[in-house]
Enzyme design. Sequence first.
Site, mmCIF file in Angstrom:
data_model
loop_
_atom_site.group_PDB
_atom_site.id
_atom_site.type_symbol
_atom_site.label_atom_id
_atom_site.label_comp_id
_atom_site.label_asym_id
_atom_site.label_seq_id
_atom_site.Cartn_x
_atom_site.Cartn_y
_atom_site.Cartn_z
ATOM 1 N N LYS A 73 -34.337 -9.169 -12.760
ATOM 2 C CA LYS A 73 -33.440 -10.050 -11.994
ATOM 3 C C LYS A 73 -33.594 -9.792 -10.490
ATOM 4 O O LYS A 73 -33.548 -10.722 -9.681
ATOM 5 C CB LYS A 73 -31.985 -9.828 -12.430
ATOM 6 C CG LYS A 73 -31.712 -10.353 -13.845
ATOM 7 C CD LYS A 73 -30.234 -10.388 -14.136
ATOM 8 C CE LYS A 73 -29.941 -11.164 -15.419
ATOM 9 N NZ LYS A 73 -30.565 -10.538 -16.623
ATOM 10 N N THR A 102 -8.981 -15.648 -12.347
ATOM 11 C CA THR A 102 -8.904 -14.174 -12.473
ATOM 12 C C THR A 102 -8.825 -13.498 -11.106
ATOM 13 O O THR A 102 -8.563 -12.304 -11.040
ATOM 14 C CB THR A 102 -10.100 -13.569 -13.233
ATOM 15 O OG1 THR A 102 -11.291 -13.954 -12.571
ATOM 16 C CG2 THR A 102 -10.128 -13.987 -14.686
ATOM 17 N N SER A 181 -9.754 3.886 -3.125
ATOM 18 C CA SER A 181 -10.983 3.787 -2.334
ATOM 19 C C SER A 181 -10.810 4.372 -0.933
ATOM 20 O O SER A 181 -11.765 4.836 -0.328
ATOM 21 C CB SER A 181 -11.417 2.326 -2.251
ATOM 22 O OG SER A 181 -10.322 1.516 -1.884
ATOM 23 N N ARG A 184 -11.631 7.890 -0.986
ATOM 24 C CA ARG A 184 -13.079 8.039 -1.141
ATOM 25 C C ARG A 184 -13.819 7.681 0.146
ATOM 26 O O ARG A 184 -15.050 7.590 0.160
ATOM 27 C CB ARG A 184 -13.587 7.178 -2.307
ATOM 28 C CG ARG A 184 -12.971 7.538 -3.654
ATOM 29 C CD ARG A 184 -13.783 7.008 -4.839
ATOM 30 N NE ARG A 184 -14.084 5.588 -4.780
ATOM 31 C CZ ARG A 184 -13.272 4.604 -5.145
ATOM 32 N NH1 ARG A 184 -12.084 4.898 -5.637
ATOM 33 N NH2 ARG A 184 -13.643 3.340 -5.043
ATOM 34 N N GLY A 190 -9.270 -2.683 -1.372
ATOM 35 C CA GLY A 190 -8.668 -3.868 -1.985
ATOM 36 C C GLY A 190 -7.149 -3.785 -2.003
ATOM 37 O O GLY A 190 -6.468 -4.806 -1.982
ATOM 38 N N ASP A 193 -3.155 2.674 -2.584
ATOM 39 C CA ASP A 193 -2.734 3.460 -3.745
ATOM 40 C C ASP A 193 -2.094 4.759 -3.267
ATOM 41 O O ASP A 193 -2.784 5.648 -2.772
ATOM 42 C CB ASP A 193 -3.950 3.794 -4.623
ATOM 43 C CG ASP A 193 -4.677 2.543 -5.091
ATOM 44 O OD1 ASP A 193 -4.057 1.740 -5.796
ATOM 45 O OD2 ASP A 193 -5.864 2.371 -4.718
HETATM 46 N N1 DCP Z 1 -8.230 3.613 -12.201
HETATM 47 C C1 DCP Z 1 -8.943 3.948 -13.364
HETATM 48 N N2 DCP Z 1 -9.183 2.997 -14.308
HETATM 49 C C2 DCP Z 1 -8.744 1.741 -14.144
HETATM 50 C C3 DCP Z 1 -8.031 1.379 -12.982
HETATM 51 C C4 DCP Z 1 -7.782 2.344 -12.013
HETATM 52 O O1 DCP Z 1 -9.354 5.098 -13.510
HETATM 53 N N3 DCP Z 1 -8.999 0.817 -15.087
HETATM 54 C C5 DCP Z 1 -8.006 4.637 -11.154
HETATM 55 C C6 DCP Z 1 -9.276 4.860 -10.385
HETATM 56 C C7 DCP Z 1 -9.096 3.989 -9.183
HETATM 57 C C8 DCP Z 1 -7.606 4.143 -8.922
HETATM 58 O O2 DCP Z 1 -7.030 4.202 -10.234
HETATM 59 O O3 DCP Z 1 -9.861 4.452 -8.091
HETATM 60 C C9 DCP Z 1 -7.019 3.031 -8.097
HETATM 61 O O4 DCP Z 1 -7.306 1.782 -8.699
HETATM 62 P P1 DCP Z 1 -7.709 0.525 -7.828
HETATM 63 O O5 DCP Z 1 -7.815 -0.629 -8.776
HETATM 64 O O6 DCP Z 1 -6.779 0.367 -6.688
HETATM 65 O O7 DCP Z 1 -9.224 0.838 -7.351
HETATM 66 P P2 DCP Z 1 -9.815 1.438 -6.000
HETATM 67 O O8 DCP Z 1 -8.747 1.913 -5.085
HETATM 68 O O9 DCP Z 1 -10.834 2.435 -6.428
HETATM 69 O O10 DCP Z 1 -10.597 0.231 -5.331
HETATM 70 P P3 DCP Z 1 -9.984 -0.964 -4.429
HETATM 71 O O11 DCP Z 1 -10.432 -0.750 -3.040
HETATM 72 O O12 DCP Z 1 -10.557 -2.203 -5.006
HETATM 73 O O13 DCP Z 1 -8.486 -0.920 -4.573
HETATM 74 MG MG MG Z 2 -7.142 0.707 -4.633
HETATM 75 MN MN MN Z 3 -4.494 0.058 -6.893
#
Ligand code: DCP
Ligand code: MG
Ligand code: MN
Length: 335
Positions: A73, A102, A181, A184, A190, A193
Site C-alpha cells: 500500500k 463516529t 498524550s 507522553r 485530543g 486527562d
Molecule cells: N486508555 C487505554 N485503553 C483505552 C482507552 C484509554 O489504555 N481503550 C488509556 C491510555 C490512554 C489514556 O487512557 O493514553 C487516555 O486516553 P485518551 O483516549 O485520552 O488517549 P490519549 O490521551 O493517549 O490520546 P489523545 O491525545 O487522543 O487524547
Molecule cells: Mg487524552
Molecule cells: Mn481521555
Amino acid sequence: GKRKASGIAGNPNQDLCDFLMELADYERNVSKNIYKYNAYRKAASSLSGLSHRVINGDAARKLPGIGEKIAKKIDEFLNTGKLQKLEDINKDETNVAINLLTRVSGIGPAKAKELVEAGIKTLDDLRKQQDKLNRHQKIGLEYFEDFKERIPREEIEQIEKIMKDHIMELSSEYIITICGSYRRGKEESGDIDVLLTHPLYTSKEKESKKKVSVLKNVVECLEKKRLIVDTISLGPTKFMGVCQLPNSCKPCRRLDIRLAPYDQYYCAALYFTGSDLFNKNMRARALEKKYTLNEYTLKRLTPEGVPREPEKISSEEDIFRFLEMSYKEPKDRNA
Ligand code: DCP
Ligand code: MG
Ligand code: MN
C-alpha cells in the site's frame, strides 16, 4: 476521530500516516475489525517515529508492524499519490456517513451504523433527531466544532496551572497529574486527562461514604471557577466533561478526571498515560511473566492463574522492574 493536521509536527511521513489512520478508522468503524484497526495504527505509529522520508515499501518493511501488505500500500501511495482501496471506500456514502458520525464524541461504530440505517447521514440530520442520542452524544454534537480541534500543549499547560491553583485551595495534599498524550510529551492532544489522588483516599476506604464526595468537591470547585463548563457524567472516581480556558475565546475541550486511591496511584498513572497500544503490550508482557496488570494493581498469578495479593508499588519504575522490562519514560510510550 481526532486527526493531526498534515506535517505540523514535522513528520516527514505524515501523508503515509494519514492514509494508514484512515484505513484504521475504516476497519474500526465500518468493518469492526479491531485486529486490522490496531495493525494499521501500529504501522502509522512506527512510521511517525522516523526522522526521514521512507523511500519505498521495502524500506518501510524494516520497521516494526509493517509487513508485506502494508508495504504494498505504501508503494501504491508513493507511486500514484492515492490508494484505490480508500477511493472505493469513500465512494460509498454509507461508509462516509458512518465515519462522520463516529467523529461525534460518544458515538461508537455500532451507534453510528444504527443511525445511518435510520437515515441519518449528516450532522444536520442528527441535530433534528436528538431524541436518539444519550447525554454524552448530545454534548458531543453540541461541541462538535470545538472537539474536533486538537489542543496545543501550551493551552494544556495553562489549564494545568489554573486547575492546580484552585484544587490546592481545597487541600494542599491533592496530587494532580495530567496524563494521556500530554504526559507522553505530545505537542497536541485530543483531550485532557487528569489523574487525581489524595493521601487520605486509599483503596481500603474506597467504599466509605465520605470519600464519595472527594471528586464531586473538586468538580464543583472547578465549575465555580468557570474552568469546567459542562458535565457528561460524574461518578465517585470518574468525571467526563467539558472545560475551557477561563477568560479566553479558546474552544471548549473534552476533560476526563480520574480519582485514584493513593496506594494505587502508580498503576493508575501508568494506565492513564498510555498509549492504549503501549498498555496492551505491557499487559501482554505481564501475562508472559505470570502477572496481571490493570489500572489498579499488579498481581502475581498462581500456577493455576489465580491472582495473588497486589504487589507493593512505590513508583512507575517498580512496575517495569517486576516485569523485568527496562524503564520507559512517558515520551517513549507511544506504541
Ligand atoms: N486508555 C487505554 N485503553 C483505552 C482507552 C484509554 O489504555 N481503550 C488509556 C491510555 C490512554 C489514556 O487512557 O493514553 C487516555 O486516553 P485518551 O483516549 O485520552 O488517549 P490519549 O490521551 O493517549 O490520546 P489523545 O491525545 O487522543 O487524547
Ligand atoms: Mg487524552
Ligand atoms: Mn481521555
